[in-house]
Design a protein around this motif. Structure first.
Motif, PDB file in Angstrom:
ATOM      1  N   VAL A  95       0.862  -1.180   0.000  1.00  0.00           N
ATOM      2  CA  VAL A  95       0.000   0.000   0.000  1.00  0.00           C
ATOM      3  C   VAL A  95       0.902   1.235   0.000  1.00  0.00           C
ATOM      4  CG1 VAL A  95      -0.216  -0.035   2.538  1.00  0.00           C
ATOM      5  CG2 VAL A  95      -1.849   1.286   1.174  1.00  0.00           C
ATOM      6  N   ILE A  96       0.530   2.219  -0.798  1.00  0.00           N
ATOM      7  CA  ILE A  96       1.254   3.490  -0.838  1.00  0.00           C
ATOM      8  C   ILE A  96       0.582   4.434   0.164  1.00  0.00           C
ATOM      9  CG2 ILE A  96       2.076   5.372  -2.301  1.00  0.00           C
ATOM     10  CD1 ILE A  96       3.096   2.504  -3.019  1.00  0.00           C
ATOM     11  N   THR A  97       1.399   5.078   0.985  1.00  0.00           N
ATOM     12  CA  THR A  97       0.860   5.888   2.082  1.00  0.00           C
ATOM     13  C   THR A  97       1.422   7.302   2.062  1.00  0.00           C
ATOM     14  OG1 THR A  97       2.627   5.137   3.562  1.00  0.00           O
ATOM     15  CG2 THR A  97       0.578   3.855   3.549  1.00  0.00           C
ATOM     16  N   ASP A  98       0.799   8.156   2.833  1.00  0.00           N
ATOM     17  CA  ASP A  98       1.206   9.554   2.931  1.00  0.00           C
ATOM     18  C   ASP A  98       2.420   9.658   3.860  1.00  0.00           C
ATOM     19  OD1 ASP A  98       1.075  12.245   2.433  1.00  0.00           O
ATOM     20  OD2 ASP A  98      -0.400  12.660   3.977  1.00  0.00           O
ATOM     21  N   GLY A  99       3.554   9.135   3.380  1.00  0.00           N
ATOM     22  CA  GLY A  99       4.762   9.054   4.192  1.00  0.00           C
ATOM     23  C   GLY A  99       4.748   7.818   5.069  1.00  0.00           C
ATOM     24  N   ALA A 100       5.914   7.493   5.644  1.00  0.00           N
ATOM     25  CA  ALA A 100       5.996   6.338   6.545  1.00  0.00           C
ATOM     26  C   ALA A 100       5.206   6.576   7.823  1.00  0.00           C
ATOM     27  CB  ALA A 100       7.461   6.040   6.879  1.00  0.00           C
ATOM     28  N   LYS A 101       5.094   7.832   8.230  1.00  0.00           N
ATOM     29  CA  LYS A 101       4.362   8.153   9.469  1.00  0.00           C
ATOM     30  C   LYS A 101       2.904   7.718   9.356  1.00  0.00           C
ATOM     31  CE  LYS A 101       5.324  11.873  11.901  1.00  0.00           C
ATOM     32  NZ  LYS A 101       5.426  13.280  12.392  1.00  0.00           N
ATOM     33  N   PHE A 102       2.298   7.970   8.198  1.00  0.00           N
ATOM     34  CA  PHE A 102       0.900   7.554   8.042  1.00  0.00           C
ATOM     35  C   PHE A 102       0.789   6.044   7.875  1.00  0.00           C
ATOM     36  CE2 PHE A 102      -3.289   7.055   6.095  1.00  0.00           C
ATOM     37  CZ  PHE A 102      -4.043   7.829   6.958  1.00  0.00           C
ATOM     38  N   ALA A 103       1.809   5.421   7.300  1.00  0.00           N
ATOM     39  CA  ALA A 103       1.804   3.956   7.216  1.00  0.00           C
ATOM     40  C   ALA A 103       1.751   3.358   8.616  1.00  0.00           C
ATOM     41  CB  ALA A 103       3.047   3.466   6.477  1.00  0.00           C
ATOM     42  N   LEU A 104       2.578   3.883   9.513  1.00  0.00           N
ATOM     43  CA  LEU A 104       2.577   3.411  10.904  1.00  0.00           C
ATOM     44  C   LEU A 104       1.240   3.705  11.574  1.00  0.00           C
ATOM     45  CD1 LEU A 104       6.167   4.610  11.749  1.00  0.00           C
ATOM     46  CD2 LEU A 104       5.380   2.270  12.123  1.00  0.00           C
ATOM     47  N   PHE A 105       0.706   4.890  11.305  1.00  0.00           N
ATOM     48  CA  PHE A 105      -0.556   5.303  11.918  1.00  0.00           C
ATOM     49  C   PHE A 105      -1.696   4.372  11.509  1.00  0.00           C
ATOM     50  CE2 PHE A 105      -4.288   8.231  12.128  1.00  0.00           C
ATOM     51  CZ  PHE A 105      -4.209   8.555  13.478  1.00  0.00           C
ATOM     52  N   SER A 106      -1.795   4.097  10.209  1.00  0.00           N
ATOM     53  CA  SER A 106      -2.885   3.230   9.749  1.00  0.00           C
ATOM     54  C   SER A 106      -2.655   1.780  10.168  1.00  0.00           C
ATOM     55  CB  SER A 106      -3.075   3.339   8.232  1.00  0.00           C
ATOM     56  OG  SER A 106      -1.923   2.956   7.534  1.00  0.00           O
ATOM     57  N   LEU A 107      -1.393   1.379  10.314  1.00  0.00           N
ATOM     58  CA  LEU A 107      -1.114   0.045  10.844  1.00  0.00           C
ATOM     59  C   LEU A 107      -1.620  -0.075  12.274  1.00  0.00           C
ATOM     60  CD1 LEU A 107       0.222  -2.762  10.852  1.00  0.00           C
ATOM     61  CD2 LEU A 107       2.360  -1.634  11.517  1.00  0.00           C
ATOM     62  N   MET A 108      -1.339   0.923  13.100  1.00  0.00           N
ATOM     63  CA  MET A 108      -1.812   0.904  14.488  1.00  0.00           C
ATOM     64  C   MET A 108      -3.336   0.807  14.539  1.00  0.00           C
ATOM     65  SD  MET A 108       0.988   0.979  16.137  1.00  0.00           S
ATOM     66  CE  MET A 108       2.666   1.332  15.632  1.00  0.00           C
ATOM     67  N   LEU A 109      -4.002   1.603  13.712  1.00  0.00           N
ATOM     68  CA  LEU A 109      -5.462   1.580  13.694  1.00  0.00           C
ATOM     69  C   LEU A 109      -6.002   0.254  13.167  1.00  0.00           C
ATOM     70  CD1 LEU A 109      -6.311   5.172  12.415  1.00  0.00           C
ATOM     71  CD2 LEU A 109      -6.331   4.334  14.763  1.00  0.00           C
ATOM     72  N   SER A 110      -5.203  -0.435  12.362  1.00  0.00           N
ATOM     73  CA  SER A 110      -5.639  -1.698  11.770  1.00  0.00           C
ATOM     74  C   SER A 110      -5.526  -2.881  12.726  1.00  0.00           C
ATOM     75  CB  SER A 110      -4.820  -2.009  10.509  1.00  0.00           C
ATOM     76  OG  SER A 110      -5.073  -1.068   9.497  1.00  0.00           O
ATOM     77  N   VAL A 111      -4.538  -2.864  13.615  1.00  0.00           N
ATOM     78  CA  VAL A 111      -4.272  -4.078  14.408  1.00  0.00           C
ATOM     79  C   VAL A 111      -4.362  -3.888  15.926  1.00  0.00           C
ATOM     80  CG1 VAL A 111      -2.806  -5.004  12.579  1.00  0.00           C
ATOM     81  CG2 VAL A 111      -1.742  -3.766  14.483  1.00  0.00           C
ATOM     82  N   ILE A 112      -4.335  -2.649  16.414  1.00  0.00           N
ATOM     83  CA  ILE A 112      -4.305  -2.413  17.865  1.00  0.00           C
ATOM     84  C   ILE A 112      -5.705  -2.117  18.389  1.00  0.00           C
ATOM     85  CG2 ILE A 112      -3.354  -0.994  19.726  1.00  0.00           C
ATOM     86  CD1 ILE A 112      -1.334  -2.817  18.263  1.00  0.00           C
ATOM     87  N   GLU A 113      -6.041  -2.793  19.496  1.00  0.00           N
ATOM     88  CA  GLU A 113      -7.309  -2.553  20.185  1.00  0.00           C
ATOM     89  C   GLU A 113      -7.042  -2.220  21.643  1.00  0.00           C
ATOM     90  OE1 GLU A 113     -10.679  -5.135  18.107  1.00  0.00           O
ATOM     91  OE2 GLU A 113      -9.147  -6.394  19.036  1.00  0.00           O
ATOM     92  N   GLU A 114      -8.090  -1.773  22.345  1.00  0.00           N
ATOM     93  CA  GLU A 114      -7.964  -1.459  23.774  1.00  0.00           C
ATOM     94  C   GLU A 114      -7.391  -2.664  24.519  1.00  0.00           C
ATOM     95  OE1 GLU A 114      -8.604   1.313  25.447  1.00  0.00           O
ATOM     96  OE2 GLU A 114      -9.473   2.509  23.812  1.00  0.00           O
ATOM     97  N   GLY A 115      -6.379  -2.414  25.331  1.00  0.00           N
ATOM     98  CA  GLY A 115      -5.783  -3.479  26.121  1.00  0.00           C
ATOM     99  C   GLY A 115      -4.563  -4.119  25.493  1.00  0.00           C
ATOM    100  N   ASP A 116      -4.365  -3.902  24.189  1.00  0.00           N
ATOM    101  CA  ASP A 116      -3.184  -4.462  23.525  1.00  0.00           C
ATOM    102  C   ASP A 116      -1.935  -3.697  23.951  1.00  0.00           C
ATOM    103  OD1 ASP A 116      -4.610  -6.351  22.124  1.00  0.00           O
ATOM    104  OD2 ASP A 116      -4.792  -5.143  20.306  1.00  0.00           O
ATOM    105  N   GLU A 117      -0.841  -4.425  24.097  1.00  0.00           N
ATOM    106  CA  GLU A 117       0.437  -3.808  24.432  1.00  0.00           C
ATOM    107  C   GLU A 117       1.351  -3.806  23.212  1.00  0.00           C
ATOM    108  OE1 GLU A 117       0.525  -5.042  29.201  1.00  0.00           O
ATOM    109  OE2 GLU A 117       1.920  -6.004  27.781  1.00  0.00           O
ATOM    110  N   VAL A 118       2.076  -2.714  23.059  1.00  0.00           N
ATOM    111  CA  VAL A 118       3.022  -2.575  21.953  1.00  0.00           C
ATOM    112  C   VAL A 118       4.400  -2.298  22.538  1.00  0.00           C
ATOM    113  CG1 VAL A 118       3.652  -1.269  19.891  1.00  0.00           C
ATOM    114  CG2 VAL A 118       1.235  -1.697  20.403  1.00  0.00           C
TER     115      VAL A 118
END
Length: 396
Positions: A95-118
């Motif tokens: 996927v092409i993203t608005d910079g690597a920062k947005f790639a990370l941002f959309s990844l977090m929104l895609s896989v992280i839920e309340e209670g998950d630890e990173v």
């Protein structure tokens, strides 16, 4: 009174961007400030990349594109990953993203839920924990040591992983330390995560900026099992001096990439069409300029680290990658009676006219991040000012 959402209230602004903005405002007012804060090359975008953008505009390529990115850029990324990184992905895994920062941002929104630890190794890029919190997750920090070159090891990782651990963020070469995780250690970390089903976000934005014979290894290339849990994230910002073009990408398991494409479609729609055409030229065009840039960065790196280590009260390990030095200034802070490294950074900006980012912004108090992605002239002038300021403190 308007009540803002908790997710925004709990998010801290980027200290690096705030310091850079303050330095730019001072310069706008005519104050001679040397900026060591920005994480962007001082070189211009190569001509063939700009020419591709001009051609795109002249040909009328100014409309919406697919949310995932134009096919030729996704293909170019897939070919690059196979050719340079040993990761065999089809374009549907990109996927092409608005910079690597947005790639990370959309990844977090895609896989992280309340209670998950990173899990985030410290020192860390300032954005990682804020994005995790925004997505509802909990950042868990694992502190690396200066004695070990700020390198994450599987032994350190084992101490913080729990049954709630969902994701590990890796950045090698590192921002802010320039640390490079050795291939054997990467393999151990990858196996550890794959066996436990822990996802890996591999931020590889500085992959081409390596020194002293270091070689980049993409963790997803080590084995099929590790590849299944890894999302490789990169951008054209650092290697091609395209920070303002905002072209990044992610590659990984198709279900995660599909989710990130969905987020693109409902947020940015698509990355700038013209910039995407320029991105194709960057990945498929001449690469020889990279050697010249790396030679310049290496010269600056050596000068900066040697100079920092010559200043009383300052010590600095030599970075193996990226374009940052991360000196230890704890002695200077203590001697000067500063409350913390933020106060020391303010002192440097106001009195020495130097902009540098305090280590606390990266989860590592008592250090400073100095970028050498600026001219040798600026580096010499800025470090001379730093030396005068620090010597005055140490001689009190």
């Amino acid at each position: 009174m308007i009540k803002l959402s908790k997710r925004v209230v709990n998010m801290n602004p980027s200290p690096t961007m705030a310091i850079t903005a303050k330095a730019k405002e001072m310069r706008r007012k005519g104050i001679d400030v040397v900026g060591f804060g920005a994480g962007e090359p001082d070189f211009d975008t190569p001509p063939h990349i700009k020419e591709a953008a001009i051609r795109a505009m002249e040909e009328g390529f100014t409309r919406y594109t697919p949310a995932a990115g134009i096919p030729e850029l996704r293909e170019a990324v897939a070919e690059k990953l196979k050719r340079e990184n040993g990761i065999d992905y089809s374009p549907s895994h990109v996927v092409i993203t608005d910079g690597a920062k947005f790639a990370l941002f959309s990844l977090m929104l895609s896989v992280i839920e309340e209670g998950d630890e990173v899990v985030i190794p410290a020192p860390y890029w300032v954005t990682y924990p804020e994005q995790v919190k925004f997505a509802g997750g909990t950042p868990v920090f694992v502190e690396t040591s200066e004695e070990n070159g700020f390198v994450l090891t599987v032994d350190l990782l084992e101490k913080v992983v729990t049954d709630k651990t969902k994701l590990l963020i890796l950045c090698s070469p590192s921002n802010p330390t320039g640390a490079v995780i050795p291939a054997k250690e990467l393999e151990k970390i990858g196996k550890f995560c794959a066996e436990r089903g822990i996802l890996i976000a591999s931020d590889e934005c500085y992959e081409k900026l390596l020194y002293d014979g270091e070689k980049h290894v993409s963790i997803a290339s080590i084995s099929p099992e590790i590849r299944q849990v890894t999302i490789t994230i990169n951008a054209l910002s650092k290697a091609y001096s395209m920070t303002g073009w905002r072209v990044g990408y992610a590659a990984g398991p198709e279900e995660i990439i599909s989710s990130m494409i969905k987020i693109n479609s409902q947020s940015i729609s698509n990355v700038n069409a013209i910039a995407q055409k320029a991105g194709v030229a960057a990945l498929t065009g001449p690469q020889a300029f990279l050697g010249d840039w790396l030679k310049a960065f290496d010269e600056r790196r050596r000068y900066m680290v040697e100079k920092l280590n010559s200043i009383p009260g300052v010590t600095c390990t030599i970075p193996k990658g990226a374009f940052y030095a991360f000196p230890n200034v704890k002695t200077v802070i203590e001697k000067g009676g500063f409350k913390d490294d933020f106060e020391f950074a303010d002192f440097l900006l106001e009195n020495a006219k130097i902009a540098a980012v305090p280590g606390s912004a990266f989860g590592y108090p008592g250090y400073m991040r100095f970028s050498y992605a600026t001219s040798m002239e600026n580096i010499k002038k800025g470090l001379d000012r730093f030396e005068v300021a620090v010597k005055a403190i140490m001689e009190k």
